[in-house]
Motif scaffolding. Structure first.
Motif, short mmCIF file in Angstrom:
data_model
loop_
_atom_site.label_atom_id
_atom_site.label_comp_id
_atom_site.label_asym_id
_atom_site.label_seq_id
_atom_site.Cartn_x
_atom_site.Cartn_y
_atom_site.Cartn_z
N THR A 184 -66.00 44.33 22.98
CA THR A 184 -65.61 45.52 23.73
C THR A 184 -65.90 45.35 25.21
OG1 THR A 184 -66.14 46.82 21.76
CG2 THR A 184 -65.81 48.02 23.81
N LEU A 185 -67.01 44.68 25.54
CA LEU A 185 -67.34 44.43 26.94
C LEU A 185 -66.22 43.65 27.63
CD1 LEU A 185 -70.67 43.46 28.54
CD2 LEU A 185 -68.75 41.91 28.85
N GLY A 186 -65.76 42.59 26.97
CA GLY A 186 -64.68 41.80 27.56
C GLY A 186 -63.42 42.61 27.77
N LEU A 187 -63.09 43.46 26.80
CA LEU A 187 -61.91 44.31 26.93
C LEU A 187 -62.07 45.32 28.05
CD1 LEU A 187 -61.37 44.97 23.12
CD2 LEU A 187 -60.10 43.36 24.55
N ALA A 188 -63.29 45.87 28.19
CA ALA A 188 -63.54 46.88 29.22
C ALA A 188 -63.54 46.28 30.62
CB ALA A 188 -64.87 47.59 28.95
N LEU A 189 -63.86 44.99 30.74
CA LEU A 189 -63.77 44.34 32.05
C LEU A 189 -62.34 44.30 32.54
CD1 LEU A 189 -66.22 41.33 31.58
CD2 LEU A 189 -66.54 43.27 33.12
N ALA A 190 -61.39 44.19 31.58
CA ALA A 190 -59.96 44.26 31.88
C ALA A 190 -59.49 43.20 32.85
CB ALA A 190 -59.58 45.65 32.39
N ALA A 234 -59.83 36.74 32.19
CA ALA A 234 -60.93 35.95 31.62
C ALA A 234 -61.79 36.80 30.70
CB ALA A 234 -61.78 35.36 32.74
N GLY A 235 -62.05 38.05 31.08
CA GLY A 235 -62.86 38.93 30.25
C GLY A 235 -62.20 39.24 28.92
N GLY A 269 -68.60 35.65 31.17
CA GLY A 269 -69.22 35.54 32.49
C GLY A 269 -68.19 35.41 33.59
N LEU A 270 -67.17 34.58 33.35
CA LEU A 270 -66.08 34.45 34.33
C LEU A 270 -65.37 35.79 34.52
CD1 LEU A 270 -64.49 31.03 33.27
CD2 LEU A 270 -66.00 31.47 35.22
N GLY A 271 -65.18 36.50 33.41
CA GLY A 271 -64.53 37.81 33.50
C GLY A 271 -65.34 38.80 34.31
N ALA A 272 -66.66 38.74 34.18
CA ALA A 272 -67.52 39.63 34.95
C ALA A 272 -67.42 39.32 36.44
CB ALA A 272 -68.96 39.49 34.48
N VAL A 308 -72.45 42.81 35.48
CA VAL A 308 -72.39 42.58 34.04
C VAL A 308 -72.90 41.18 33.70
CG1 VAL A 308 -70.81 42.31 32.07
CG2 VAL A 308 -70.55 44.24 33.66
N LEU A 309 -72.76 40.24 34.64
CA LEU A 309 -73.28 38.89 34.41
C LEU A 309 -74.78 38.93 34.15
CD1 LEU A 309 -72.67 35.86 34.31
CD2 LEU A 309 -73.07 35.77 36.78
N GLY A 310 -75.49 39.82 34.83
CA GLY A 310 -76.93 39.96 34.60
C GLY A 310 -77.22 40.47 33.19
N VAL A 311 -76.37 41.35 32.68
CA VAL A 311 -76.53 41.85 31.31
C VAL A 311 -76.34 40.70 30.32
CG1 VAL A 311 -75.61 43.41 29.55
CG2 VAL A 311 -75.80 44.17 31.93
#
Length: 365
Positions: free
Chosen positions: A178-184, A187-188, A262-265, A273-276
């Motif tokens: 879900t995080l990757g999808l929410a980055l939109a 890469a995310g 990470g690239l998506g962030a 988000v990379l820190g998360v």
């Protein structure tokens, strides 16, 4: 809801209570989805999945953003129950009273994956990432998934029951999708979609191994695992691969997922988000690495030494108590696939290639 009997399998009061809780969560989530679907259909008629969002839904978001936002929130809330997003995750750890194969089904194949897959279809093929962002839904969803990722990892740290530790790990790891999808970002989205497959391979391996430990030696707790590799080396090796993949160590499948996330962030408006992701990887290492180390390098516990080999297990080597091949081979196969998915990530038909194609097709904000 058809998995209710599987959760209640043992018929104990604890199992029945967990099954009722699971059913309650499922019904509430299903009701929220039903209201959202009926509302959307009443406003725009039947909706077909379209990459980047259905035209009629995009038009609705433009003409009536309030209704569109409410419908999207209802759909995501309903699916968020299955995806075990905080604070809708409570059913998942309690459902671990089920047998290990059922736990693998819940965590790696059907239930939570149905939730995140549904979120993917709603965000990418019904509303589209651009519209979802314009409606102001993606940023709160991103924050919620980040909280879930850290929360699940922290709760996993303090669990001595092996399956519960893996359960809270699932709460954390599935939210990567879900995080990757929410980055939109392209890469995310790629990282999120490929994690659907990669997390499944790694987590089903871990649950298979947990079941083998329990059925062969009666070992069910983390504190009982030291030295178990001396009696079940192949099972311990498969567990190690799954654990290393969850941490994100190269060249395993988990590393590929986290690299793309990470690239998506970094490509998004939320580089924090990379820190998360790094915090989660550190927490994963804290609750997995000591376990793996103790399995291979610590003296066996009394539970390991006294554990009796169940009927059908192999006794070909003195001191070795591996399960029978029919039980052991699935864990070895999924562990091997978790390795191959990382090593061969650049192959044309690898999960990563498919995820990239999907991400490019749906577009990004």
């Amino acid at each position: 809801m058809v998995t209710y009997p599987l959760v209640a399998h043992y018929g104990t009061s604890k199992a029945l209570k967990a099954a009722r809780l699971y059913l309650g969560y499922s019904l509430a989530g299903g009701l929220a989805m039903l209201v959202g679907i009926v509302w959307l259909t009443a406003l725009v008629g039947p909706v077909e999945f379209e990459p980047g969002g259905a035209e009629e839904v995009i038009a609705l978001a433009s003409s009536d953003p309030g209704s569109a936002t409410a419908i999207l929130v209802l759909l995501l809330a309903g699916l968020g129950v299955k995806a075990a997003i905080f604070p809708l995750h409570g059913w998942l750890p309690r459902a671990m009273v089920a047998p290990a194969p059922v736990s693998a089904l819940l965590h790696a194949v059907a239930v939570v994956k149905a939730g995140v897959f549904g979120i993917a279809r709603v965000l990418e093929d019904v509303f589209g990432p651009v519209v979802a962002d314009e409606l102001g839904v993606l940023t709160p969803l991103l924050v919620l998934t980040c909280i879930t990722i850290v929360y699940g990892s922290v709760r996993a740290l303090v669990q001595d029951d092996l399956k519960k530790r893996l359960a809270y790990s699932t709460v954390s790891q599935v939210s990567y999708v879900t995080l990757g999808l929410a980055l939109a970002t392209t890469a995310g989205i790629t990282g999120g979609i490929v994690h659907l497959v990669h997390q499944g391979l790694m987590k089903i391996t871990l649950f298979f191994c947990a079941g083998l430990f329990a059925e062969t030696l009666g070992v069910t707790r983390v504190s009982q695992l030291p030295g178990i590799a001396r009696r079940m080396p192949l099972t311990a090796a498969a567990f190690t691969i799954g654990a290393f993949g969850m941490i994100g160590l190269p060249p395993l499948a988990g590393f590929v997922s986290k690299w793309w996330l990470g690239l998506g962030a970094l490509d998004s408006e939320h580089p924090w988000v990379l820190g998360v992701l790094l915090t989660s990887a550190l927490l994963n290492a804290i609750y997995f690495l000591p376990v793996v180390y103790s399995m291979w390098f610590s003296a066996p516990t009394d539970a390991v030494l006294e554990g009796e080999c169940r009927e059908g297990a192999s006794t070909a080597h003195q001191g070795v108590r591996e399960a029978s091949g029919l039980l052991l081979y699935p864990a070895l196969v999924t562990a091997t696939l978790a390795v191959l998915a990382g090593v061969l990530a650049a192959a044309p038909l690898a999960p990563l290639a498919v995820a990239e194609a999907i991400a490019e097709r749906v577009g990004s904000r």
